[in-house]
Design a protein around this motif. Structure first.
Motif, PDB file in Angstrom:
ATOM      1  N   LYS A 136       0.822  -1.270  -0.053  1.00 43.28           N
ATOM      2  CA  LYS A 136       0.004  -0.107  -0.010  1.00 43.28           C
ATOM      3  C   LYS A 136       0.785   1.251   0.160  1.00 43.28           C
ATOM      4  CE  LYS A 136      -4.344   1.608   0.087  1.00 43.28           C
ATOM      5  NZ  LYS A 136      -5.048   1.116  -1.060  1.00 43.28           N
ATOM      6  N   ALA A 137       1.970   1.209   0.898  1.00 45.40           N
ATOM      7  CA  ALA A 137       2.771   2.338   0.907  1.00 45.40           C
ATOM      8  C   ALA A 137       3.445   2.420  -0.403  1.00 45.40           C
ATOM      9  CB  ALA A 137       3.878   2.000   2.009  1.00 45.40           C
ATOM     10  N   VAL A 138       3.876   1.408  -1.028  1.00 49.54           N
ATOM     11  CA  VAL A 138       4.521   1.454  -2.534  1.00 49.54           C
ATOM     12  C   VAL A 138       3.653   2.114  -3.540  1.00 49.54           C
ATOM     13  CG1 VAL A 138       5.661   0.304  -4.487  1.00 49.54           C
ATOM     14  CG2 VAL A 138       6.067  -0.100  -2.196  1.00 49.54           C
ATOM     15  N   GLU A 139       2.230   1.597  -3.277  1.00 53.36           N
ATOM     16  CA  GLU A 139       1.109   1.948  -4.396  1.00 53.36           C
ATOM     17  C   GLU A 139       0.881   3.650  -4.023  1.00 53.36           C
ATOM     18  OE1 GLU A 139      -3.563   1.401  -4.954  1.00 53.36           O
ATOM     19  OE2 GLU A 139      -2.350  -0.161  -3.937  1.00 53.36           O
ATOM     20  N   ILE A 140       0.859   3.930  -2.782  1.00 52.88           N
ATOM     21  CA  ILE A 140       0.603   5.440  -2.387  1.00 52.88           C
ATOM     22  C   ILE A 140       1.763   6.344  -3.077  1.00 52.88           C
ATOM     23  CG2 ILE A 140       0.530   7.162  -0.483  1.00 52.88           C
ATOM     24  CD1 ILE A 140      -1.221   4.954   0.952  1.00 52.88           C
ATOM     25  N   GLU A 141       3.092   5.789  -2.738  1.00 47.79           N
ATOM     26  CA  GLU A 141       4.098   6.644  -2.897  1.00 47.79           C
ATOM     27  C   GLU A 141       4.331   6.744  -4.458  1.00 47.79           C
ATOM     28  OE1 GLU A 141       9.070   6.175  -2.631  1.00 47.79           O
ATOM     29  OE2 GLU A 141       7.882   4.893  -1.554  1.00 47.79           O
ATOM     30  N   ALA A 142       4.039   5.701  -5.262  1.00 47.29           N
ATOM     31  CA  ALA A 142       3.868   5.734  -6.886  1.00 47.29           C
ATOM     32  C   ALA A 142       2.661   6.805  -7.234  1.00 47.29           C
ATOM     33  CB  ALA A 142       3.602   4.341  -7.424  1.00 47.29           C
ATOM     34  N   ALA A 143       1.601   6.574  -6.643  1.00 46.72           N
ATOM     35  CA  ALA A 143       0.539   7.683  -6.975  1.00 46.72           C
ATOM     36  C   ALA A 143       1.066   9.027  -6.563  1.00 46.72           C
ATOM     37  CB  ALA A 143      -0.749   7.302  -6.417  1.00 46.72           C
ATOM     38  N   ALA A 144       1.607   9.186  -5.675  1.00 48.71           N
ATOM     39  CA  ALA A 144       2.171  10.734  -5.179  1.00 48.71           C
ATOM     40  C   ALA A 144       3.012  10.923  -6.105  1.00 48.71           C
ATOM     41  CB  ALA A 144       2.614  10.536  -3.758  1.00 48.71           C
TER      42      ALA A 144
END
Length: 220
Positions: free
Chosen positions: A24-32
């Protein structure tokens, strides 16, 4: 045995939750990161557009200034040319005025010219009776050609010879002289008018010269 199973299950759950959190953190970081890139591109494009608009504005200003400068230079050059032409015509006219003074000195030539000018004036006026004015020094020459001028006009216009009254009280001014104060002058010729004075034909040498040079003056 049961404690071992519980511990294993807890570890599995913990590992699953941690893995999910990491993803989830990776996904949020990628989205950001993607959102940041989009905002950055938008800012860059906006700045580029601003720079292009500013460049276009300044380019137009430079173009307008160049056109204004060119127009001013063109007008200045045109004024110089017109002034030079005007000066040339003025000088030529002054020279021609001086030449006019010699015409009346040759009495035989001037006598023929006076007759021609009278006939021309009569043809323009087309009046049965006219008043004629001349210089006082030309009075004798005018009288000598008056009858032949009347008859020549009558023949050309196919009319009766007109009545021509020579004004012996008011004369045209004399030729200009260095010994006289500046003022009205006449190099020769005649002025004819209808008896009521409403129609005037100025056929002096000076008037003829003005007509010729008026056509030669540059347009402004």
């Amino acid at each position: 045995m049961e404690d071992v199973d519980v511990s294993r299950q807890l570890k599995q759950m913990t590992d699953f939750i941690r893995q999910e959190a990491v993803e989830k953190a990776v996904e949020i970081e990628a989205a950001a990161a993607e959102e940041f890139q989009i905002e950055k591109l938008q800012l860059v494009e906006a700045e580029k557009k601003k720079i292009r608009l500013e460049f276009d504005r300044k380019e137009k200003q430079v173009g307008i200034k160049k056109k204004i400068d060119y127009s001013m230079q063109l007008n200045a050059s045109r004024i110089k040319v017109l002034q030079a032409q005007d000066d040339l015509v003025t000088n030529m006219m002054e020279s021609a005025r001086k030449e006019l003074l010699y015409i009346s000195q040759d009495h035989q030539t001037y006598k023929k010219l006076l007759k021609l000018l009278i006939v021309q004036s009569l043809l323009r006026l087309k009046e049965p009776a006219v008043l004629l004015r001349c210089r006082k020094e030309d009075l004798e020459l005018v009288d000598s050609v008056l009858e032949s001028a009347r008859n020549e006009y009558a023949e050309k216009a196919n009319v009766y010879p007109p009545e021509i009254v020579v004004d012996r009280h008011v004369y045209l001014p004399s030729a200009p002289s260095h010994y006289q104060a500046p003022g009205p002058s006449c190099s020769g010729g005649v002025v004819l008018a209808s008896r009521d004075g409403k129609i005037v034909c100025e056929n002096t040498l000076d008037a003829r010269l003005q007509v010729v040079f008026r056509k030669k003056l540059p347009e402004k």
